[in-house]
Motif scaffolding. Sequence first.
Motif, PDB file in Angstrom:
ATOM      1  N   PHE A  72     -23.590  27.866 -11.381  1.00  0.00           N
ATOM      2  CA  PHE A  72     -22.603  29.009 -11.683  1.00  0.00           C
ATOM      3  C   PHE A  72     -21.620  28.705 -12.853  1.00  0.00           C
ATOM      4  O   PHE A  72     -20.802  29.632 -13.351  1.00  0.00           O
ATOM      5  N   GLY A  77     -20.420  33.318 -18.370  1.00  0.00           N
ATOM      6  CA  GLY A  77     -19.007  33.161 -17.517  1.00  0.00           C
ATOM      7  C   GLY A  77     -17.816  32.889 -18.094  1.00  0.00           C
ATOM      8  O   GLY A  77     -17.195  33.669 -18.733  1.00  0.00           O
ATOM      9  N   ALA A  90     -14.251  28.071 -15.616  1.00  0.00           N
ATOM     10  CA  ALA A  90     -14.992  29.389 -14.888  1.00  0.00           C
ATOM     11  C   ALA A  90     -13.795  30.151 -14.048  1.00  0.00           C
ATOM     12  O   ALA A  90     -12.646  29.777 -14.133  1.00  0.00           O
ATOM     13  N   ILE A  94     -15.085  30.905  -8.778  1.00  0.00           N
ATOM     14  CA  ILE A  94     -16.311  29.804  -9.113  1.00  0.00           C
ATOM     15  C   ILE A  94     -15.806  28.326  -9.129  1.00  0.00           C
ATOM     16  O   ILE A  94     -16.544  27.594  -8.462  1.00  0.00           O
ATOM     17  N   GLN A 232     -13.512  28.586  -1.658  1.00  0.00           N
ATOM     18  CA  GLN A 232     -13.582  29.927  -2.438  1.00  0.00           C
ATOM     19  C   GLN A 232     -13.327  31.043  -1.692  1.00  0.00           C
ATOM     20  O   GLN A 232     -12.473  31.921  -2.099  1.00  0.00           O
TER      21      GLN A 232
ATOM     22  N   HIS B  91     -18.550  37.397 -13.751  1.00  0.00           N
ATOM     23  CA  HIS B  91     -19.734  36.457 -13.318  1.00  0.00           C
ATOM     24  C   HIS B  91     -20.540  37.503 -12.286  1.00  0.00           C
ATOM     25  O   HIS B  91     -19.996  38.272 -11.534  1.00  0.00           O
ATOM     26  N   SER B  93     -21.585  36.870  -9.527  1.00  0.00           N
ATOM     27  CA  SER B  93     -20.961  36.527  -8.056  1.00  0.00           C
ATOM     28  C   SER B  93     -19.721  37.295  -7.859  1.00  0.00           C
ATOM     29  O   SER B  93     -19.744  37.803  -6.641  1.00  0.00           O
ATOM     30  N   GLN B 232     -22.161  39.051  -2.296  1.00  0.00           N
ATOM     31  CA  GLN B 232     -21.860  37.692  -2.985  1.00  0.00           C
ATOM     32  C   GLN B 232     -22.717  36.621  -2.412  1.00  0.00           C
ATOM     33  O   GLN B 232     -23.227  35.613  -2.939  1.00  0.00           O
ATOM     34  N   GLN B 236     -25.189  34.420  -4.215  1.00  0.00           N
ATOM     35  CA  GLN B 236     -24.857  32.774  -4.401  1.00  0.00           C
ATOM     36  C   GLN B 236     -26.022  31.763  -3.928  1.00  0.00           C
ATOM     37  O   GLN B 236     -26.364  30.837  -4.387  1.00  0.00           O
TER      38      GLN B 236
END
Lengths: 468, 468
Positions: A72, A77, A90, A94, A232, B91, B93, B232, B236
């Motif tokens: 990630f 990013g 990030a 993330i 998250q 990104h 995600s 997502q 991931q």
Amino acid sequence: MNHQPALAPSPVVTGTRRSCVADVITAFSTGLSFDDLPAAAIEAAKRSILDTLAVAVAGTRSRAGQSAINAFAARGGGGSATVMGTPFRAHPSIAALVNGTMAHALDFDDVWADDDGVVAWRGHPSVCVLPAVLAAGDAEGCDGATALLAYVIGVEIAGKLGTAFGPHLGRAGFHPTPILGTLATAAAVARVLGVDRERANVMLGLAATEASGLCRNFGTDTKPFHAGHAAQGGLQATLLAREGFTANSEAVTDYLKVHSGPDEADAVAVLETLGKVYDIVAPGLSIKKYPCCRFTHLPLDATFMLLEQERFDASDLETLTIRIQPGADDALIYKEPRTSLEGKFSMEYTLAAALLDGRVMLASFTDEMVLRPEVRALMKRVRTEYKPEPGAEAVARVPHGEYHALATVVRGDPANPLSWDEILQKCYQCLEGILPAEHVDQLVDAVERFEQLPDVRHLTKLLCAENF
Amino acid sequence: MNHQPALAPSPVVTGTRRSCVADVITAFSTGLSFDDLPAAAIEAAKRSILDTLAVAVAGTRSRAGQSAINAFAARGGGGSATVMGTPFRAHPSIAALVNGTMAHALDFDDVWADDDGVVAWRGHPSVCVLPAVLAAGDAEGCDGATALLAYVIGVEIAGKLGTAFGPHLGRAGFHPTPILGTLATAAAVARVLGVDRERANVMLGLAATEASGLCRNFGTDTKPFHAGHAAQGGLQATLLAREGFTANSEAVTDYLKVHSGPDEADAVAVLETLGKVYDIVAPGLSIKKYPCCRFTHLPLDATFMLLEQERFDASDLETLTIRIQPGADDALIYKEPRTSLEGKFSMEYTLAAALLDGRVMLASFTDEMVLRPEVRALMKRVRTEYKPEPGAEAVARVPHGEYHALATVVRGDPANPLSWDEILQKCYQCLEGILPAEHVDQLVDAVERFEQLPDVRHLTKLLCAENF
């Protein structure tokens, strides 16, 4: 004619109808101020904050942490939030995912202390809440007092939700850490971002929809991922709710139900103690002294007591017998561990390492250390016996007699706490070789005066490493 | 002594032990090649791909879409994946999350056609799978044939999992779209990124841990968010599994259980039809002709048939009666809608708009359009009656007599499909004013020859808008 549930919505609800559960949580999370916090809660929070940061940075060296960083953060990013212990930045979503995963990767993070077996079901709160609070603070700025308050709010909500669920949650196959942590994290982040009560109520319905995590993934990298996923999810729910996204706050009631939880009335009764009884003070969070399975801790404590009280040489040892209650070694399934991770779940290895090295630390858990011939020889002399009474008794038999030591409360539990110096030693051990040396002292200083920080970014910039 | 489940992992499993369910899925998803696809599956895929892209771009104008863009993409961040219909990149995600949410925001996306009531529980697959496939392709490159194959793999897995769960999933309170979509998306993305079978198996255990979504959030922006969240989560899981992250693939078995699903044996029996019976061909996906609740579609079809067959003026109309089976208007709860969204769930508004405007399209659903005095007057003349037979009959009473029309299969269902021209019209309607006009023809062309694209980024760059 179709009867498609996905196309047959219930009446539109934009958050004005409130479930009782959601409203009780939101009344607490948006109403509490820093000045309301008891001094003992602030003190406990600082201990856990420093400890969580240290284990998160150490987690950069775990397989789970390295995979998450590579997947990630290491390529492309960028964004506004720090990936701890790395040079990367990030998107906050993330960063929360990666930092939460790293913080739980070594299973060296804090956990609820024992309280008549009840809190066993409350999971690990800090590794969900703190990474998301700091990611939000990193992205948009936040003073230290607000971040500390937000962290305590999240930990308290996780604790009460866990009590409300009781043992049903884990028995149904759901991992408590992320199921509790997603809502707890959302409430904490909402406080960082200044989301009002109405929006926070909506946000809980959104967070409830994101809560997930299966116990079946214990023993794999996905267990620490659960902490990152909760961080998250909670952060994402808050970012969306702040932008006017709608959800049904009554989803919190269904969240309790579908995870085999309690009736709403029972949950409300528990949640109404929020702000009246601080779980972070009692039973409190236990800070791990050793980076291995908690089932090894009381035996290790007893063994170290023995080594301190009595002088004998490991080479003289005929047997080391650990006497514990039946069940108190359930997770210690490796009699002859071959890897670092297996070593963490081995009574024989952890005690032999304690005897041989005089300490059990991160460096004790490499494949090389576990496979040392001298430790393998010593492991053969470690025995487990069962006894009806609680506590772990270490009995060393040497040619001239027997030595005994009894440990009853795990070192690190609030009833037998680590000193601040011991926490600092753990912190230095975790950060050594990853963060620049001058950052470590500054980091400790920043946590000690956390509530005085004008901006948490003063702290998070200290978590950046130049190399990875 | 503690018995903390979060600290008592089961034996370490790194993916070498396989549950039967996970292995059946992975054998299909990693073994299928583009040349194995029946022509009818390729054709159906292209219809749904174009339709999904169009409704996703149109979703930039929904509240859910705008909130998601503002929360995640409009400020900071950046990254390698396109946020459709905007100038932003994010990104992968984040792009999967936002694009999936936008694609489902108008509830104008495809859905499984009716098949004796069974497929009602399969949710909306395209809005989970396609955004994640394209986000992965955008970030790392992928040819069109692989992306199309990956999309079909995802749709097929979502369909079979939905059949395996049956009605239990929705009845237990879980929203089928994300519960099915997370695993389906993971398998699709794994194909884009070239993840091998062993890693793909691990990935399913990781995806299973992320699956979530509560029906209680129907009727709010969180319903479309469920699609984005599945996109997502699946993405991931794949990114982590590729980096060597471990999970227990047997978590897929628990995933079936905890969501009130079937026994593993039942699920395996259904999943073993993967690649033998293509759900995308039969029952197939229904492409929505009208941007409103599916319960209005058959009545609208009957009304438009009436308007085409018979010539009468709306001002002459005494009553328009819709005769349907009991239950066939369950979701149409607004007799007097006041807002755009309420209008989508109103038999009276949708039929009055059809009579007055001669069409029902995105532009029909603004608050202003719903509140027009002339439409309010006409709504008073719309009646619903019940009859035992399936199908919707429209009966227009005018001073000189009655006209009748009967619709039995929804326009857009595979048994009564939209023509390619009708899909193009819907596409132009969705993209107008958002994408540059020259992009639209190029986009249609790119989808028509999708399997020949050397790189899907040829297509995704056409989805970028200069303004938002």
